[in-house]
Scaffold this active site. Structure first.
Site, PDB file in Angstrom:
ATOM      1  N   SER A 107       0.348  -1.706   0.270  1.00 48.87           N
ATOM      2  CA  SER A 107      -0.065   0.146   0.044  1.00 48.87           C
ATOM      3  C   SER A 107       0.833   1.476  -0.369  1.00 48.87           C
ATOM      4  O   SER A 107       0.533   1.786  -0.652  1.00 48.87           O
ATOM      5  CB  SER A 107      -1.090  -0.183   1.365  1.00 48.87           C
ATOM      6  OG  SER A 107      -2.387  -0.798   1.327  1.00 48.87           O
ATOM      7  N   LYS A 161      -9.973  -5.627  10.279  1.00 47.27           N
ATOM      8  CA  LYS A 161     -11.550  -5.128   8.752  1.00 47.27           C
ATOM      9  C   LYS A 161     -12.662  -5.208   9.665  1.00 47.27           C
ATOM     10  O   LYS A 161     -13.625  -3.940   9.413  1.00 47.27           O
ATOM     11  CB  LYS A 161     -11.327  -5.702   8.112  1.00 47.27           C
ATOM     12  CG  LYS A 161     -10.521  -5.919   7.170  1.00 47.27           C
ATOM     13  CD  LYS A 161     -10.095  -6.931   5.308  1.00 47.27           C
ATOM     14  CE  LYS A 161      -9.308  -6.291   4.893  1.00 47.27           C
ATOM     15  NZ  LYS A 161      -9.289  -6.846   3.578  1.00 47.27           N
ATOM     16  N   ASN A 199     -12.084  -1.361   5.131  1.00 48.29           N
ATOM     17  CA  ASN A 199     -10.920  -1.408   4.905  1.00 48.29           C
ATOM     18  C   ASN A 199     -10.703  -0.188   4.878  1.00 48.29           C
ATOM     19  O   ASN A 199      -8.945   0.320   4.548  1.00 48.29           O
ATOM     20  CB  ASN A 199     -10.443  -1.981   3.855  1.00 48.29           C
ATOM     21  CG  ASN A 199     -10.643  -1.569   2.183  1.00 48.29           C
ATOM     22  OD1 ASN A 199     -12.024  -1.639   2.460  1.00 48.29           O
ATOM     23  ND2 ASN A 199     -10.202  -1.726   0.941  1.00 48.29           N
ATOM     24  N   ASP A 258     -12.854  -3.392  -1.173  1.00 46.09           N
ATOM     25  CA  ASP A 258     -12.283  -4.493  -1.804  1.00 46.09           C
ATOM     26  C   ASP A 258     -12.995  -4.731  -2.587  1.00 46.09           C
ATOM     27  O   ASP A 258     -12.532  -5.117  -4.156  1.00 46.09           O
ATOM     28  CB  ASP A 258     -12.215  -5.590  -1.023  1.00 46.09           C
ATOM     29  CG  ASP A 258     -11.458  -5.034  -0.083  1.00 46.09           C
ATOM     30  OD1 ASP A 258     -10.123  -4.666   0.034  1.00 46.09           O
ATOM     31  OD2 ASP A 258     -11.334  -6.399   1.338  1.00 46.09           O
ATOM     32  N   ALA A 306     -12.983 -12.523   2.727  1.00 42.64           N
ATOM     33  CA  ALA A 306     -12.162 -11.641   2.025  1.00 42.64           C
ATOM     34  C   ALA A 306     -14.095 -11.814   0.449  1.00 42.64           C
ATOM     35  O   ALA A 306     -14.447 -11.208  -0.285  1.00 42.64           O
ATOM     36  CB  ALA A 306     -11.521 -12.499   1.175  1.00 42.64           C
ATOM     37  N   ARG A 334     -16.187 -25.363   1.463  1.00 47.24           N
ATOM     38  CA  ARG A 334     -15.467 -26.778   2.788  1.00 47.24           C
ATOM     39  C   ARG A 334     -16.498 -27.026   2.891  1.00 47.24           C
ATOM     40  O   ARG A 334     -16.401 -27.888   3.000  1.00 47.24           O
ATOM     41  CB  ARG A 334     -14.326 -26.290   2.506  1.00 47.24           C
ATOM     42  CG  ARG A 334     -12.697 -26.618   1.954  1.00 47.24           C
ATOM     43  CD  ARG A 334     -11.663 -26.870   1.632  1.00 47.24           C
ATOM     44  NE  ARG A 334     -10.498 -27.134   0.995  1.00 47.24           N
ATOM     45  CZ  ARG A 334      -9.743 -27.096   1.287  1.00 47.24           C
ATOM     46  NH1 ARG A 334      -8.873 -25.739   1.642  1.00 47.24           N
ATOM     47  NH2 ARG A 334      -8.251 -26.736   0.231  1.00 47.24           N
ATOM     48  N   MET A 378      -8.539 -14.291  -6.621  1.00 50.42           N
ATOM     49  CA  MET A 378      -8.167 -13.285  -5.492  1.00 50.42           C
ATOM     50  C   MET A 378      -7.052 -12.996  -5.072  1.00 50.42           C
ATOM     51  O   MET A 378      -6.331 -11.316  -4.583  1.00 50.42           O
ATOM     52  CB  MET A 378      -8.998 -12.711  -5.080  1.00 50.42           C
ATOM     53  CG  MET A 378     -10.488 -12.334  -5.533  1.00 50.42           C
ATOM     54  SD  MET A 378     -11.826 -12.897  -3.594  1.00 50.42           S
ATOM     55  CE  MET A 378     -11.327 -11.503  -2.692  1.00 50.42           C
ATOM     56  N   TYR A 436      -2.764 -13.387  -5.027  1.00 48.68           N
ATOM     57  CA  TYR A 436      -1.890 -13.298  -6.487  1.00 48.68           C
ATOM     58  C   TYR A 436      -0.415 -13.728  -6.139  1.00 48.68           C
ATOM     59  O   TYR A 436       0.569 -13.524  -4.346  1.00 48.68           O
ATOM     60  CB  TYR A 436      -1.659 -11.959  -6.766  1.00 48.68           C
ATOM     61  CG  TYR A 436      -1.084 -10.344  -5.706  1.00 48.68           C
ATOM     62  CD1 TYR A 436       0.310 -10.248  -5.649  1.00 48.68           C
ATOM     63  CD2 TYR A 436      -1.908 -10.177  -4.716  1.00 48.68           C
ATOM     64  CE1 TYR A 436       0.770  -9.030  -4.479  1.00 48.68           C
ATOM     65  CE2 TYR A 436      -1.608  -8.957  -3.561  1.00 48.68           C
ATOM     66  CZ  TYR A 436      -0.320  -9.171  -3.502  1.00 48.68           C
ATOM     67  OH  TYR A 436       0.513  -7.938  -2.563  1.00 48.68           O
ATOM     68  N   GLY A 439      -4.830 -11.371  -8.397  1.00 48.63           N
ATOM     69  CA  GLY A 439      -5.541  -9.967  -7.744  1.00 48.63           C
ATOM     70  C   GLY A 439      -5.114  -8.582  -7.012  1.00 48.63           C
ATOM     71  O   GLY A 439      -5.340  -8.919  -7.227  1.00 48.63           O
TER      72      GLY A 439
END
Length: 273
Positions: A18, A67, A88, A104, A133, A154, A216, A218, A240
């Site tokens: 950031s 968050k 966020n 997001d 997320a 899951r 999402m 990376y 992402g």
């Protein structure tokens, strides 16, 4: 004239991209500001947020694991933050109230639709995962009016609970992974499993030659999820990193009133990872 102060709070925080992203945004838009990453201890989050704004701080980004606590502190909530139950981005409005936003999902949608030339409207979308997320992206995804969103996780009960909380916004349902049938236009991986080399237990037949996949997460190399997608015959698979840059751009717009250009920042970030 004092330089406005911005921070990203998290724990851990050393890996944060950031500061470099917002420094590039400030340079591109001729804004004078100071943005730094700050490690916050678990039992000091609320006090540190309060002290930051009391000292004249202008805006905060919030990352793991704070968050939900940022959301709980806010006096005003954006629709996205309210649905995500997480924030966020924090800032003070003109009345001095702490405002919570979640950028997001906006970042995801902008990356898919603007950077990657994708289309979400009237599409059948599979979202894998049911954690924070995924909760953060569903409201902006549903705002694109997809044909349907199916959430698979899951632990199926978590997917059911998550989908149920968004049914007022559009056609969204949950399905056990083993019972997924038919191919999808988009498959979005909202879990971090592929970074650890793991794949969700997805059945075959979900991907056709025009299916596009999006992880999402990376990394410098192709993620395990995206490698699976290409092996299954997906038209395209992206990670992402663009979402990271685009969500930051939306935070910057909220704070500074200008939407920064993102293409060059994304290219530079891609070269650096």
């Amino acid at each position: 004239m004092p330089i406005h102060q911005y921070r990203v709070f998290g724990n851990p925080i050393h890996q944060s991209k950031s500061p470099s992203i917002h420094k590039a945004f400030a340079h591109a838009t001729h804004q004078h500001l100071n943005y730094q990453a700050q490690l916050v201890l678990d039992d000091e989050f609320e006090r540190t947020v309060t002290a930051f704004f009391a000292s004249g701080g202008k805006g905060l980004n919030i990352t793991v694991p704070f968050k939900q606590r940022a959301f709980a502190m806010a006096q005003m909530l954006s629709p996205a933050a309210q649905k995500a139950e997480a924030a966020n981005t924090l800032y003070l409005n003109e009345q001095g109230q702490l405002v919570a936003e979640n950028t997001d999902g906006m970042g995801l949608v902008r990356d898919i639709c603007s950077n990657l030339g994708g289309e979400l409207t009237a599409k059948r979308i599979l979202v894998i995962g049911a954690g924070g997320a995924v909760r953060g992206i569903l409201q902006p995804l549903l705002a694109q009016q997809p044909l349907a969103i199916v959430v698979a996780n899951r632990t199926h009960s978590k997917a059911e609970q998550l989908a149920e909380s968004f049914t007022d916004l559009g056609n969204i349902s949950a399905c056990p992974m083993a019972q997924l049938q038919g191919s999808f236009d988009w498959i979005i991986n909202g879990t971090s499993a592929s970074l650890a080399g793991d794949l969700p237990a997805l059945p075959g037949g979900l991907i056709n030659p025009s299916t596009r996949c999006y992880d999402m997460m990376y990394s410098a190399d192709t993620t395990v999820f995206n490698a699976w997608a290409i092996e299954q015959g997906a038209e395209q698979a992206d990670d992402g990193l663009g979402m990271l840059v685009e969500q930051a751009a939306q935070s910057f717009r909220l704070w500074r009133g200008v939407l920064p250009p993102t293409a060059e920042v994304l290219q530079a970030l891609r070269r650096s990872i």
